[in-house]
Design a protein around this motif. Sequence first.
Motif, PDB file in Angstrom:
ATOM      1  N   LEU A   1      37.012  17.243  -3.055  1.00 17.46           N
ATOM      2  CA  LEU A   1      35.900  16.847  -3.907  1.00 17.46           C
ATOM      3  C   LEU A   1      34.610  16.795  -3.093  1.00 17.46           C
ATOM      4  N   THR A   2      33.498  16.920  -3.789  1.00 12.96           N
ATOM      5  CA  THR A   2      32.210  16.751  -3.109  1.00 12.96           C
ATOM      6  C   THR A   2      32.072  15.284  -2.709  1.00 12.96           C
ATOM      7  N   SER A   3      31.186  15.011  -1.777  1.00 11.55           N
ATOM      8  CA  SER A   3      30.966  13.629  -1.340  1.00 11.55           C
ATOM      9  C   SER A   3      30.588  12.735  -2.515  1.00 11.55           C
ATOM     10  N   GLU A   4      29.755  13.251  -3.391  1.00 14.22           N
ATOM     11  CA  GLU A   4      29.332  12.493  -4.559  1.00 14.22           C
ATOM     12  C   GLU A   4      30.526  12.169  -5.473  1.00 14.22           C
ATOM     13  N   MET A   5      31.379  13.143  -5.699  1.00  6.35           N
ATOM     14  CA  MET A   5      32.539  12.936  -6.559  1.00  6.35           C
ATOM     15  C   MET A   5      33.549  11.995  -5.900  1.00  6.35           C
ATOM     16  N   LYS A   6      33.677  12.080  -4.584  1.00  3.45           N
ATOM     17  CA  LYS A   6      34.566  11.161  -3.869  1.00  3.45           C
ATOM     18  C   LYS A   6      34.113   9.728  -4.086  1.00  3.45           C
ATOM     19  N   GLU A   7      32.815   9.481  -3.956  1.00  2.00           N
ATOM     20  CA  GLU A   7      32.266   8.139  -4.162  1.00  2.00           C
ATOM     21  C   GLU A   7      32.528   7.652  -5.581  1.00  2.00           C
ATOM     22  N   LYS A   8      32.261   8.531  -6.553  1.00  2.00           N
ATOM     23  CA  LYS A   8      32.462   8.164  -7.961  1.00  2.00           C
ATOM     24  C   LYS A   8      33.932   7.877  -8.254  1.00  2.00           C
ATOM     25  N   TYR A   9      34.813   8.689  -7.727  1.00  2.00           N
ATOM     26  CA  TYR A   9      36.237   8.532  -7.980  1.00  2.00           C
ATOM     27  C   TYR A   9      36.758   7.235  -7.354  1.00  2.00           C
ATOM     28  N   GLU A  10      36.336   6.970  -6.121  1.00  2.00           N
ATOM     29  CA  GLU A  10      36.761   5.737  -5.452  1.00  2.00           C
ATOM     30  C   GLU A  10      36.239   4.516  -6.212  1.00  2.00           C
ATOM     31  N   GLN A  11      34.995   4.584  -6.677  1.00  2.00           N
ATOM     32  CA  GLN A  11      34.422   3.483  -7.438  1.00  2.00           C
ATOM     33  C   GLN A  11      35.187   3.272  -8.748  1.00  2.00           C
TER      34      GLN A  11
ATOM     35  N   LEU B   1      54.297  -4.914 -10.426  1.00  2.00           N
ATOM     36  CA  LEU B   1      53.727  -3.570 -10.550  1.00  2.00           C
ATOM     37  C   LEU B   1      52.279  -3.540 -10.067  1.00  2.00           C
ATOM     38  N   ILE B   2      51.512  -4.526 -10.512  1.00  6.34           N
ATOM     39  CA  ILE B   2      50.098  -4.584 -10.129  1.00  6.34           C
ATOM     40  C   ILE B   2      49.956  -4.813  -8.630  1.00  6.34           C
ATOM     41  N   GLU B   3      50.797  -5.674  -8.071  1.00  8.31           N
ATOM     42  CA  GLU B   3      50.765  -5.906  -6.622  1.00  8.31           C
ATOM     43  C   GLU B   3      51.028  -4.604  -5.860  1.00  8.31           C
ATOM     44  N   ASN B   4      51.985  -3.834  -6.332  1.00 10.51           N
ATOM     45  CA  ASN B   4      52.274  -2.548  -5.687  1.00 10.51           C
ATOM     46  C   ASN B   4      51.092  -1.596  -5.806  1.00 10.51           C
ATOM     47  N   MET B   5      50.402  -1.641  -6.934  1.00 12.47           N
ATOM     48  CA  MET B   5      49.213  -0.804  -7.096  1.00 12.47           C
ATOM     49  C   MET B   5      48.137  -1.216  -6.097  1.00 12.47           C
ATOM     50  N   TYR B   6      47.946  -2.535  -5.925  1.00 12.68           N
ATOM     51  CA  TYR B   6      46.957  -3.016  -4.961  1.00 12.68           C
ATOM     52  C   TYR B   6      47.320  -2.607  -3.536  1.00 12.68           C
ATOM     53  N   LYS B   7      48.593  -2.668  -3.210  1.00 19.81           N
ATOM     54  CA  LYS B   7      49.027  -2.264  -1.867  1.00 19.81           C
ATOM     55  C   LYS B   7      48.772  -0.780  -1.620  1.00 19.81           C
ATOM     56  N   ALA B   8      48.758   0.011  -2.688  1.00 17.71           N
ATOM     57  CA  ALA B   8      48.565   1.456  -2.566  1.00 17.71           C
ATOM     58  C   ALA B   8      47.092   1.853  -2.458  1.00 17.71           C
ATOM     59  N   VAL B   9      46.177   0.932  -2.714  1.00 21.44           N
ATOM     60  CA  VAL B   9      44.739   1.263  -2.713  1.00 21.44           C
ATOM     61  C   VAL B   9      44.290   1.919  -1.410  1.00 21.44           C
ATOM     62  N   PRO B  10      44.662   1.412  -0.225  1.00 21.41           N
ATOM     63  CA  PRO B  10      44.212   2.085   1.004  1.00 21.41           C
ATOM     64  C   PRO B  10      44.664   3.561   1.065  1.00 21.41           C
ATOM     65  N   LYS B  11      45.868   3.828   0.587  1.00 24.82           N
ATOM     66  CA  LYS B  11      46.348   5.212   0.579  1.00 24.82           C
ATOM     67  C   LYS B  11      45.566   6.050  -0.426  1.00 24.82           C
ATOM     68  N   TRP B  12      45.238   5.462  -1.577  1.00 24.91           N
ATOM     69  CA  TRP B  12      44.435   6.177  -2.567  1.00 24.91           C
ATOM     70  C   TRP B  12      43.084   6.543  -1.981  1.00 24.91           C
ATOM     71  N   ARG B  13      42.463   5.554  -1.299  1.00 26.47           N
ATOM     72  CA  ARG B  13      41.141   5.807  -0.705  1.00 26.47           C
ATOM     73  C   ARG B  13      41.214   6.935   0.327  1.00 26.47           C
ATOM     74  N   LEU B  14      42.239   6.922   1.138  1.00 25.87           N
ATOM     75  CA  LEU B  14      42.414   7.960   2.144  1.00 25.87           C
ATOM     76  C   LEU B  14      42.584   9.330   1.493  1.00 25.87           C
ATOM     77  N   LEU B  15      43.409   9.385   0.458  1.00 27.12           N
ATOM     78  CA  LEU B  15      43.608  10.654  -0.247  1.00 27.12           C
ATOM     79  C   LEU B  15      42.325  11.162  -0.882  1.00 27.12           C
ATOM     80  N   ILE B  16      41.554  10.257  -1.443  1.00 28.20           N
ATOM     81  CA  ILE B  16      40.271  10.649  -2.041  1.00 28.20           C
ATOM     82  C   ILE B  16      39.359  11.220  -0.967  1.00 28.20           C
ATOM     83  N   GLN B  17      39.288  10.553   0.184  1.00 33.71           N
ATOM     84  CA  GLN B  17      38.418  11.024   1.259  1.00 33.71           C
ATOM     85  C   GLN B  17      38.869  12.362   1.846  1.00 33.71           C
ATOM     86  N   LYS B  18      40.171  12.626   1.829  1.00 41.68           N
ATOM     87  CA  LYS B  18      40.691  13.887   2.359  1.00 41.68           C
ATOM     88  C   LYS B  18      40.666  15.016   1.324  1.00 41.68           C
ATOM     89  N   SER B  19      40.303  14.687   0.105  1.00 40.06           N
ATOM     90  CA  SER B  19      40.340  15.679  -0.967  1.00 40.06           C
ATOM     91  C   SER B  19      39.215  16.705  -0.807  1.00 40.06           C
TER      92      SER B  19
END
Length: 85
Positions: free
Chosen positions: A49-59, A29-47
């Motif tokens: 949210l303000t730039s500041e919130m994007k940074e906070k959320y990704e962090q 399960l954890i490995e699958n979560m790690y594999k999904a991180v690049p997609k999460w980052r992309l979704l956060i950047q395309k959201s």
Amino acid sequence: MWRKSKFQMNDFLKSATAMGLEQNVVRHLIENMYKAVPKWRLLIQKSFLTSEMKEKYEQLVMNRMDRLHLGLPLATERTQEHTNK
């Protein structure tokens, strides 16, 4: 309701064991979560949210993933260790 703010791998494994899950299932399960991180980052950047919130959320996502990885070799790392022997 009591909430543990520094949930670590051991806590995660104990919870999973209490639910009847085996450690290898949890690792997968954890490995699958790690594999999904690049997609999460992309979704956060395309959201929207303000730039500041994007940074906070990704962090936040990366900090939580780091907590889960502590002390638990993932299957890909275990495979590399066996290959290097």
